[in-house]
Design an enzyme around this catalytic site. Sequence first.
Site, PDB file in Angstrom:
ATOM      1  N   GLU A  86      10.403  -3.469  -6.446  1.00  0.00           N
ATOM      2  CA  GLU A  86      10.159  -4.273  -7.720  1.00  0.00           C
ATOM      3  C   GLU A  86      11.001  -4.558  -8.447  1.00  0.00           C
ATOM      4  O   GLU A  86      11.254  -5.816  -8.950  1.00  0.00           O
ATOM      5  CB  GLU A  86       8.798  -3.667  -8.507  1.00  0.00           C
TER       6      GLU A  86
ATOM      7  N   ALA B 284      -1.478   5.922 -10.023  1.00  0.00           N
ATOM      8  CA  ALA B 284      -2.523   5.963 -11.339  1.00  0.00           C
ATOM      9  C   ALA B 284      -3.908   6.399 -10.832  1.00  0.00           C
ATOM     10  O   ALA B 284      -4.543   7.159 -11.494  1.00  0.00           O
ATOM     11  CB  ALA B 284      -2.388   4.538 -12.040  1.00  0.00           C
ATOM     12  N   GLN B 285      -4.472   5.998  -9.920  1.00  0.00           N
ATOM     13  CA  GLN B 285      -5.585   6.323  -9.337  1.00  0.00           C
ATOM     14  C   GLN B 285      -6.102   7.746  -9.093  1.00  0.00           C
ATOM     15  O   GLN B 285      -7.187   8.284  -9.444  1.00  0.00           O
ATOM     16  CB  GLN B 285      -6.182   5.427  -8.045  1.00  0.00           C
TER      17      GLN B 285
ATOM     18  N   ASP C 118       0.722  13.439 -11.607  1.00  0.00           N
ATOM     19  CA  ASP C 118       2.100  13.629 -11.163  1.00  0.00           C
ATOM     20  C   ASP C 118       2.670  14.965 -11.182  1.00  0.00           C
ATOM     21  O   ASP C 118       3.554  15.390 -10.308  1.00  0.00           O
ATOM     22  CB  ASP C 118       3.346  12.662 -11.560  1.00  0.00           C
TER      23      ASP C 118
ATOM     24  N   GLY D  27      -0.988  15.707 -22.409  1.00  0.00           N
ATOM     25  CA  GLY D  27      -0.435  14.540 -21.918  1.00  0.00           C
ATOM     26  C   GLY D  27      -1.517  13.284 -22.019  1.00  0.00           C
ATOM     27  O   GLY D  27      -2.560  13.701 -21.613  1.00  0.00           O
TER      28      GLY D  27
ATOM     29  N   GLY E 280      -1.518  10.644 -20.341  1.00  0.00           N
ATOM     30  CA  GLY E 280      -1.140   9.565 -19.262  1.00  0.00           C
ATOM     31  C   GLY E 280      -2.482   9.215 -18.637  1.00  0.00           C
ATOM     32  O   GLY E 280      -3.731   9.506 -19.291  1.00  0.00           O
ATOM     33  N   PHE E 281      -2.540   8.675 -17.559  1.00  0.00           N
ATOM     34  CA  PHE E 281      -3.855   8.244 -16.999  1.00  0.00           C
ATOM     35  C   PHE E 281      -4.720   9.618 -16.523  1.00  0.00           C
ATOM     36  O   PHE E 281      -6.049   9.234 -16.845  1.00  0.00           O
ATOM     37  CB  PHE E 281      -3.569   7.792 -15.541  1.00  0.00           C
TER      38      PHE E 281
END
Lengths: 417, 417
Positions: free
Chosen positions: A170, A316-317, A299, A10, A12-13
Site C-alpha cells: 500500500e 483487525a477481524q 496482535d 488497550g 484497539g480493535f
Amino acid sequence: MAVTRVVIIGAGFAGLNAAKALANRPGIEVTLLDRANHHLFQPLLYQVATAALSPADISAPVRSVLRRARNVQVLMADAQRIDPASRCVETDAGAFTGDYLLIGAGATHAYFGHDAWEPFAPGLKTLPQATAMRARILRAFEQAERCSDRTEQRAWLNFVVVGGGPTGVEMAGAIAEMSRYTLARDFRRIDPRKARVLLVEAGPRLLPAFTERSSARAQRDLATLGVDVRLGCAVTEVAASAVTIGAERIATRTVVWAAGVRASPLAQSLGVPLDPAGRVPVTSGITIAGNDRVFVLGDLAAATDPGSQRPLPGVAQVAIQQGRHAAACILADQRGAARATFRYRDKGQMATIGRQRAICEIGALVLGGRIAWWLWLLVHIMGLTGFRSRASVMLHWGWSFFTYGRGARLIVGREAG
Amino acid sequence: MAVTRVVIIGAGFAGLNAAKALANRPGIEVTLLDRANHHLFQPLLYQVATAALSPADISAPVRSVLRRARNVQVLMADAQRIDPASRCVETDAGAFTGDYLLIGAGATHAYFGHDAWEPFAPGLKTLPQATAMRARILRAFEQAERCSDRTEQRAWLNFVVVGGGPTGVEMAGAIAEMSRYTLARDFRRIDPRKARVLLVEAGPRLLPAFTERSSARAQRDLATLGVDVRLGCAVTEVAASAVTIGAERIATRTVVWAAGVRASPLAQSLGVPLDPAGRVPVTSGITIAGNDRVFVLGDLAAATDPGSQRPLPGVAQVAIQQGRHAAACILADQRGAARATFRYRDKGQMATIGRQRAICEIGALVLGGRIAWWLWLLVHIMGLTGFRSRASVMLHWGWSFFTYGRGARLIVGREAG
C-alpha cells in the site's frame, strides 16, 4: 449480585470491542486503559502517511465512543507491568486489579536485531509515526527541488519500501501515485514522475498471506504504477543516505520500514515463554495457560485457529472477534454457564495497490482490479467508527478521486499534524 | 523585454496574494520562499487548538495553490538575513536576489520581557502550537479524571486565557463550550461542566479594536457561557502550576497566551529603526524608507492608513490588500506607469464567541448574536483556499452544530496531529 470487575488494557480493535460487548451489563464494571485518548483505525494509517487523510479522520475519542456505556471507566494510562496471578496492572496512573484481565496491547514494528536502522527507516504503527513519515516523503520532493547537485537530487527522489506485506504494498503504491499524479505539475526544477519507488521483499512473492494469483496481480499492478518490485532480496544495511540490497547500494533518503512486527514489551511481564515475535501463546479459549481469567487478544496473542490449526493473522477481524469472545466468556461465567469455544470466522482479506486497483479474497472468491477496489473502499468506510469519520473520509476520497489530489500535504516538523 | 525578478518571503496572506497577482505575467519571474510547505488560514487556527478542525482543513499546499502560475517558483526555505540595499535574502537553501523584494514574514507571540513564561503559557501562531495546545487542553481533563486529590483535580480544571483580543475571546469561548457541551457526559469521576475558564485582560474592555457596544456584548456572551472575565487585571506571574493576577494566585495547569505579538526577528536585519512591537515602519507606498523596491507587508509592517492616519490592524485583509498593492506597483513600474496610492478598504471586523454568538462590525453596521455568527461562518468558509478545505470545514462544522461534538479530539504527544 457481586460486581465483576474487568480491566482492559488497550483500546484497539480487541479492547474496544470487548468494552462495547460489556457495556451496561448489570453486575459488570469495566476499566479501559490506553495510553492514547483515541481508538485508531489502523488499516487506513498508510493513508495518513501518504497525505490522503488527516489523523482525526481515522481516529475516534475512546470516551466519546463509550459515552453511553455507564459501567465503563476510560482512563488514559500507560501500562507498565502485569501480574497475571493477582490480575493486577501497574500503570503511571496507579495499579488496577480486576476479576478479569483483557490484554490487547498490540504490536510495534521490529528490525530483527538491527535497531540502529530505525532512525533511517521508520515504521508505521502510530499516528505520530504516520505524520512524521508524511513529512519525510513530502520533504524529500522539496529537498530535490532545492538541490542543484544532480546526484543528490536523484537520491532524494529514490524511495525504498522494505517489506512486501499489505502495508509495504500500500505504501509503495501510494508513493508512486503521489509522484505520478498528485505532485506531477507542482514543481519547476524536478519532474516528480521520475521518482523511483522500490519495493523490497525477502520472500519469493508479495502478500504471502494471499493466494499466488493475487500476489501476481498485485505485482503486475505495482509495475504498471512504475514501482520497481524486488523479490527474494534481503536488505543488508540501512544508513542515512543509502540502502544496501545484496550487492547493490541504492542512494536514498527515504526508507519506509514495513518488514516486521513485534508484540508489545508488556508481554514479557506475564512470565510465560513468548514466541519469536514476542507474542503470548494462548489456549483455544484465548487465555494464558493455567489462568482462564487473563485473556490475551489481537496482535499481542499467538493464537491458532482450532479448525484449521493455522496461526491466526494479525488483522483487525481477529482482534474484533477475540475481544467479543472474551466479553462473552465473562458473561457466561457470570451466569454460571459454560464458555463457548472460540471460532474465527474468516471474512476474507484485502489490500489496495492504488487507484481502482486492489485485491480481495473472500473464501474461494478472488477479486482484483476495479471491483476489488470499490469493495475495499466500501468495507473500510463501513469499518470506521461514527458518522463524522465516514463522511469526512468519503469527502476526501471523493475529492481525490476526481482531482488526483491529496488534501493533507502538510510538513509540520516532528511536532504537529 | 528584460525579466523582472521578484523575491517574496512568506506565503501568508500578503505573500501568497502578491504571487497570485503576478502569476503568468509576461516578463515577471517570482521566487516565493516559505519555511513551511503550506499556506495557513490563521483566523481559524483556534479551531484546531480546540479540536473542532484538523490542521489540513485550514492549510493549502503553496505549490498546489500556485500550480498554474508557471512563472512562480516555490521553495521551502528559511530566510535568515536580508540585505535591503542589494535586495538579497540569505536562506538555508542559498541566497536569492530580486529586482524587488516583498517581505511578509509575519509575527509571533510575545511575552513583554517574560520569556520564562513561555513553557507554561504557550501562544498560538503555528500549526504545531495549535496541536500542542489541543493536546494540553484535552490532557487536562484526562489528568483531572485520573486524579484522586481534589485540590489537584480542581487545578487541572482551571483554564486561564491571557489577553482579551479576538484570539483570547475565541479561545475562552471555545474551551467553555467544549467543557459545557462536548465533554459534558464523557467522564465518570469529574464533571467537565464545572471547569472554570478565566479570561484576563489588562485593559478596561475586551476586543479594544471594536466599538464599546460590541465589547460589552462579547463580555455578556462569554458570561452566559460561564467564562469568568477579569478586566483591568495584569498577570504578574506564570509558573508551572499557577498564575498570579494582582494579589490572587490561581492554581492551574493550562494557560493560553493570547496577549501580545512581536514581528518576526527578520525585521532586525533590515537596518531600520523598528517600532516597539518589532515591526518595520513603512512609507505610504508600503516600502521601507528610501528603497521603493523593498516592500514590507502584513504583520511585519507598521503601516498607517493614509486616509484616517490610524495604524492598520494586524488582520488578514490588510495583508491581502498590501500583497496585491505591491504586485500592482511592480506591474506599474514595468509599464513605466505611476504607482497607485495604497488605500486600505476596511471590510469590517468580526470575532466569534461561541455557538450562535459572534460580533460583526461593517462600517456603521454593528451586529451581534445569531446573525453575526452565521455571517462569520460564511465569511470564513469563503476565505478558505479551495473546494476541499471549504467542503471539509462545512462538513465538520455541520456535524458539530447538530451533535455539539468536536471531531479532532486527539492527544498525540508533541509529535503529531
